[in-house]
Design a protein around this motif. Structure first.
Motif, PDB file in Angstrom:
ATOM      1  N   ALA A   1      27.611 -33.500  17.786  1.00  0.00           N
ATOM      2  CA  ALA A   1      28.283 -32.018  17.231  1.00  0.00           C
ATOM      3  C   ALA A   1      27.217 -31.170  17.043  1.00  0.00           C
ATOM      4  O   ALA A   1      27.359 -29.964  17.387  1.00  0.00           O
ATOM      5  CB  ALA A   1      29.038 -32.260  16.050  1.00  0.00           C
ATOM      6  N   SER A   2      26.037 -31.575  16.296  1.00  0.00           N
ATOM      7  CA  SER A   2      24.989 -30.671  16.126  1.00  0.00           C
ATOM      8  C   SER A   2      24.261 -30.330  17.352  1.00  0.00           C
ATOM      9  O   SER A   2      23.654 -29.045  17.529  1.00  0.00           O
ATOM     10  CB  SER A   2      24.039 -31.618  15.222  1.00  0.00           C
ATOM     11  N   PHE A   3      24.124 -31.183  18.386  1.00  0.00           N
ATOM     12  CA  PHE A   3      23.493 -30.859  19.606  1.00  0.00           C
ATOM     13  C   PHE A   3      24.316 -29.715  20.241  1.00  0.00           C
ATOM     14  O   PHE A   3      23.884 -28.875  20.708  1.00  0.00           O
ATOM     15  CB  PHE A   3      23.406 -32.106  20.466  1.00  0.00           C
ATOM     16  N   GLU A   4      25.444 -29.995  20.369  1.00  0.00           N
ATOM     17  CA  GLU A   4      26.483 -28.925  21.038  1.00  0.00           C
ATOM     18  C   GLU A   4      26.338 -27.569  20.293  1.00  0.00           C
ATOM     19  O   GLU A   4      26.258 -26.538  20.912  1.00  0.00           O
ATOM     20  CB  GLU A   4      27.794 -29.513  20.737  1.00  0.00           C
ATOM     21  N   GLY A   5      26.275 -27.656  18.802  1.00  0.00           N
ATOM     22  CA  GLY A   5      26.171 -26.433  18.189  1.00  0.00           C
ATOM     23  C   GLY A   5      24.795 -25.448  18.575  1.00  0.00           C
ATOM     24  O   GLY A   5      24.638 -24.229  18.933  1.00  0.00           O
ATOM     25  N   LYS A   6      23.811 -26.577  18.626  1.00  0.00           N
ATOM     26  CA  LYS A   6      22.409 -25.945  19.222  1.00  0.00           C
ATOM     27  C   LYS A   6      22.424 -25.276  20.498  1.00  0.00           C
ATOM     28  O   LYS A   6      21.840 -24.286  20.701  1.00  0.00           O
ATOM     29  CB  LYS A   6      21.328 -27.095  18.970  1.00  0.00           C
ATOM     30  N   THR A   7      23.052 -26.218  21.391  1.00  0.00           N
ATOM     31  CA  THR A   7      23.417 -25.646  22.796  1.00  0.00           C
ATOM     32  C   THR A   7      23.939 -24.233  22.709  1.00  0.00           C
ATOM     33  O   THR A   7      23.464 -23.346  23.580  1.00  0.00           O
ATOM     34  CB  THR A   7      23.913 -26.793  23.895  1.00  0.00           C
ATOM     35  N   ASN A   8      25.029 -23.992  21.940  1.00  0.00           N
ATOM     36  CA  ASN A   8      25.679 -22.905  22.042  1.00  0.00           C
ATOM     37  C   ASN A   8      24.949 -21.802  21.456  1.00  0.00           C
ATOM     38  O   ASN A   8      24.789 -20.491  21.997  1.00  0.00           O
ATOM     39  CB  ASN A   8      26.891 -22.933  21.025  1.00  0.00           C
ATOM     40  N   GLN A   9      24.115 -21.783  20.500  1.00  0.00           N
ATOM     41  CA  GLN A   9      23.057 -21.113  19.943  1.00  0.00           C
ATOM     42  C   GLN A   9      22.214 -20.576  21.003  1.00  0.00           C
ATOM     43  O   GLN A   9      21.768 -19.215  21.144  1.00  0.00           O
ATOM     44  CB  GLN A   9      22.149 -21.500  18.749  1.00  0.00           C
ATOM     45  N   VAL A  10      21.714 -21.493  21.810  1.00  0.00           N
ATOM     46  CA  VAL A  10      20.613 -21.012  22.631  1.00  0.00           C
ATOM     47  C   VAL A  10      21.160 -20.363  23.740  1.00  0.00           C
ATOM     48  O   VAL A  10      20.575 -19.432  24.309  1.00  0.00           O
ATOM     49  CB  VAL A  10      19.907 -22.404  23.477  1.00  0.00           C
TER      50      VAL A  10
ATOM     51  N   GLU B   1      13.633 -25.730  26.464  1.00  0.00           N
ATOM     52  CA  GLU B   1      14.577 -26.249  25.367  1.00  0.00           C
ATOM     53  C   GLU B   1      15.803 -26.588  25.734  1.00  0.00           C
ATOM     54  O   GLU B   1      16.444 -27.897  25.453  1.00  0.00           O
ATOM     55  CB  GLU B   1      14.681 -25.198  24.434  1.00  0.00           C
ATOM     56  N   LEU B   2      16.327 -25.659  26.919  1.00  0.00           N
ATOM     57  CA  LEU B   2      17.707 -26.263  27.427  1.00  0.00           C
ATOM     58  C   LEU B   2      17.782 -27.439  27.976  1.00  0.00           C
ATOM     59  O   LEU B   2      18.534 -28.384  27.924  1.00  0.00           O
ATOM     60  CB  LEU B   2      18.134 -24.980  28.394  1.00  0.00           C
ATOM     61  N   GLN B   3      16.582 -27.605  28.965  1.00  0.00           N
ATOM     62  CA  GLN B   3      16.520 -28.978  29.660  1.00  0.00           C
ATOM     63  C   GLN B   3      16.278 -29.924  28.645  1.00  0.00           C
ATOM     64  O   GLN B   3      16.972 -31.262  28.860  1.00  0.00           O
ATOM     65  CB  GLN B   3      15.354 -29.050  30.481  1.00  0.00           C
ATOM     66  N   HIS B   4      15.749 -29.917  27.627  1.00  0.00           N
ATOM     67  CA  HIS B   4      15.416 -30.894  26.686  1.00  0.00           C
ATOM     68  C   HIS B   4      16.866 -31.344  26.255  1.00  0.00           C
ATOM     69  O   HIS B   4      17.093 -32.242  25.723  1.00  0.00           O
ATOM     70  CB  HIS B   4      14.439 -30.319  25.511  1.00  0.00           C
ATOM     71  N   GLU B   5      17.584 -30.302  25.776  1.00  0.00           N
ATOM     72  CA  GLU B   5      18.972 -30.470  25.113  1.00  0.00           C
ATOM     73  C   GLU B   5      19.999 -31.228  26.145  1.00  0.00           C
ATOM     74  O   GLU B   5      20.734 -31.921  25.749  1.00  0.00           O
ATOM     75  CB  GLU B   5      19.739 -28.987  24.756  1.00  0.00           C
ATOM     76  N   LYS B   6      19.708 -30.718  27.504  1.00  0.00           N
ATOM     77  CA  LYS B   6      20.474 -31.498  28.501  1.00  0.00           C
ATOM     78  C   LYS B   6      20.275 -33.085  28.497  1.00  0.00           C
ATOM     79  O   LYS B   6      21.168 -33.862  28.657  1.00  0.00           O
ATOM     80  CB  LYS B   6      20.404 -30.831  29.926  1.00  0.00           C
ATOM     81  N   ASP B   7      18.859 -33.214  28.467  1.00  0.00           N
ATOM     82  CA  ASP B   7      18.493 -34.698  28.583  1.00  0.00           C
ATOM     83  C   ASP B   7      19.052 -35.469  27.314  1.00  0.00           C
ATOM     84  O   ASP B   7      19.837 -36.490  27.454  1.00  0.00           O
ATOM     85  CB  ASP B   7      17.139 -34.773  28.571  1.00  0.00           C
ATOM     86  N   THR B   8      18.995 -34.774  25.993  1.00  0.00           N
ATOM     87  CA  THR B   8      19.591 -35.522  25.035  1.00  0.00           C
ATOM     88  C   THR B   8      20.992 -35.650  25.232  1.00  0.00           C
ATOM     89  O   THR B   8      21.509 -36.747  24.632  1.00  0.00           O
ATOM     90  CB  THR B   8      19.178 -34.559  23.514  1.00  0.00           C
ATOM     91  N   SER B   9      21.714 -34.733  25.560  1.00  0.00           N
ATOM     92  CA  SER B   9      23.035 -34.682  25.867  1.00  0.00           C
ATOM     93  C   SER B   9      23.444 -35.616  26.704  1.00  0.00           C
ATOM     94  O   SER B   9      24.480 -36.562  26.685  1.00  0.00           O
ATOM     95  CB  SER B   9      23.910 -33.329  26.346  1.00  0.00           C
TER      96      SER B   9
END
Length: 540
Positions: A377-386, A456-464
């Motif tokens: 959920a936290s990672f989804e919020g961060k991805t929306n902000q980005v 950062e987006l790619q990093h977030e995608k990898d984490t997702s």
């Protein structure tokens, strides 16, 4: 090592060639004093010593070729005679002397090539004594063994007694193998002289052999004369014995005649006695037959009674054995049931421990699921902000590009309309250039920010993606949990069934114990009449 091997092989060829030539000229029989034979043994000793490993001991270093030759005794039992005779020689005190004596005896028996061939064929045993590049470990050893086969033509008469084999110096004399080409006449004369000397040596050897044979024959004749005198004495003693035996034979004949007369008289007396006894026997036999018939009838009746008693005894004994077998079987059943009870209790404890472990694992998996859901959920919020920041940056870029395009259009119009106002417009152009440069700088900074956001987006995608894989693993764990819960329910059912079976087994055990007690009481009751029956049977 290769050069040494080749040199030794060539020297062995030359020594064998010279030895065969000299032996053929002498008539194929050689003595220990023959120079080519001595040189052959020296060359053979050098070949066997090539590449020998040095054995260290308390006394010092030992490098002898008698060790490999002792292996022949193990590989060929026929060589034990040579080894024992070499060990029994009192003159030999060193291993080198024993090795030389072994070579002498093997050459005399014409088995040197065969024994060395056995050694060369078993190289894994020779590796204890020789280096890998030694002559006996390479192909040159096989060639030398093949050359030694030609020496079986020779007859060597070597006397080991009195020779000092321990202190002999093994130096190769190359003068035997050098040819003198300058003086052929002198060579022929030398050959004639050597022939005459060889013939002389041959004749002397023949005389020696003849003298030895004469001595042997004289000793045999003396032995035969002694044997003849002994045989004559034995003959005279035998004739005396024959005469005494003949006299004893005559005495025995006379005694035999006297015994025959006495026996005839005793036979006539016994015949008369037997006639009288026969008559009395016929009279008494009738009475005995009547008594026998009465006793026979009584015996038959007693046998019938005995058979009946024996049948009753056998039945009692069979009943007793059956009771004992039943008791043993019941005891075995009780022991087996107790063992099964213990095993079932252990299985129940193991099942309980497994259930506790599965429960703890399920709790840990649920807690890890909750944590992972929160992280997702936290990672989804961060991805929306980005994503929102990315949209704002794209809008700014579009606005700056529109402003730039408008400025360029304005500059073109002003150039067309105000061609004469160049100086003023240049100032305006310089200002516009400055604005463009500032705008380009802003664009570069925005591009850099955009690249950073993309990273950062790619990093977030990898984490997702990692979180998705973890979610899949959690789902698999949930499935395992469900399967384990099903297994737990099945195990609980099995435990309930086993507890019921245990209860039934306990009931059966109690019943079997009661039956055992009843059987024991019956057995005790049966033992008393059984003993009475046995006593009666013994009395009968």
């Amino acid at each position: 090592m290769m050069e040494e091997r080749s040199n030794l092989m060539h020297m062995m060829k030359l020594s064998i060639k010279v030895l065969l030539q000299s032996a053929l000229s002498l008539g194929r029989s050689l003595d220990a004093d023959h120079a080519p034979l001595q040189q052959f043994f020296v060359v053979m000793e050098h070949c066997l010593k090539h590449g020998l490993k040095v054995k260290k001991s308390f006394i010092g270093q030992n490098k002898s070729f008698f060790g490999p030759l002792e292996l022949v005794e193990k590989l060929c039992p026929e060589a034990s005679d040579i080894a024992t005779s070499v060990r029994n020689l009192p003159e030999l005190k060193t291993a080198v002397g024993r090795g030389r004596a072994w070579l002498y005896l093997a050459l005399m028996q014409k088995t040197l090539a065969d024994y060395l061939k056995v050694l060369v064929d078993n190289k894994h045993l020779l590796s204890e004594f020789y280096e890998p590049e030694a002559l006996m470990m390479q192909e040159e050893g096989v060639v030398i063994v093949g050359l030694l086969v030609g020496l079986n033509v020779l007859d060597a008469n070597l006397c080991l007694k009195g020779e000092d084999l321990d202190s002999q110096v093994g130096v190769i004399d190359f003068s035997l193998y050098l040819k003198d080409v300058q003086d052929p006449d002198g060579g022929r004369e030398h050959e004639r002289i050597t022939d005459v000397l060889d013939q002389k040596n041959y004749v002397e050897e023949l005389n020696r052999h003849l003298s030895c044979t004469v001595g042997d024959l004289q000793t045999k004749i003396d032995g035969l004369e002694k044997m003849n005198s002994k045989l004559q004495e034995e003959l005279s003693a035998a004739t005396d014995r024959i005469c005494s035996l003949q006299e004893e034979q005559q005495q025995l004949r006379e005694q035999n005649e006297l015994i025959r007369e006495r026996s005839e008289k005793s036979v006539e007396i016994t015949k008369q006695d037997t006639r009288v006894e026969l008559e009395t026997y016929k009279q008494t036999r009738q009475g005995l037959d009547e008594m026998y018939s009465d006793v026979w009838k009584q015996l038959k009746e007693e046998e019938k009674v005995r058979r009946e008693l024996e049948k009753e005894l056998e039945l009692q004994i069979g009943m007793k054995t059956e009771m004992e077998i039943a008791m043993k079987l019941l005891e075995k059943d009780t022991h087996e049931k107790q063992d099964t009870l213990v095993a079932l209790r252990q299985q129940l404890e193991e099942v309980k421990a497994i259930n506790l472990q599965m429960f703890h694992k399920a709790q840990n998996a649920e807690s890890s699921l909750q944590q992972k859901n929160e992280a997702i959920a936290s990672f989804e919020g961060k991805t929306n902000q980005v994503l929102s920041t990315m949209k704002q940056m794209e809008e700014r870029l579009q606005h700056s590009e529109r402003a730039r395009q408008g400025a360029e259009e304005r500059s073109h119009k002003l150039q067309q309309e105000l061609g004469g106002r160049v100086s003023a417009l240049q100032l305006q152009l310089s200002q516009l250039h400055e604005q463009c440069s500032s705008l380009e700088k802003e664009l570069k900074s925005e591009k850099e920010q955009r690249q950073a956001l993309q990273q950062e987006l790619q990093h977030e995608k990898d984490t997702s993606s990692l979180l998705r894989t973890e979610l899949q693993q959690v789902q698999g764990l949930k499935k395992e949990l469900l399967e384990l819960q099903e297994e737990k329910t099945e195990l609980q059912k099995v435990c309930d069934e086993q507890e019921q079976a245990l209860q039934e087994m306990g009931l059966h055990l109690s019943q079997s114990k009661l039956k055992m007690e009843d059987i024991k009481e019956v057995n005790k009751a049966l033992k008393a009449p059984g003993r009475d029956l046995e006593g009666s049977a013994k009395g009968v």
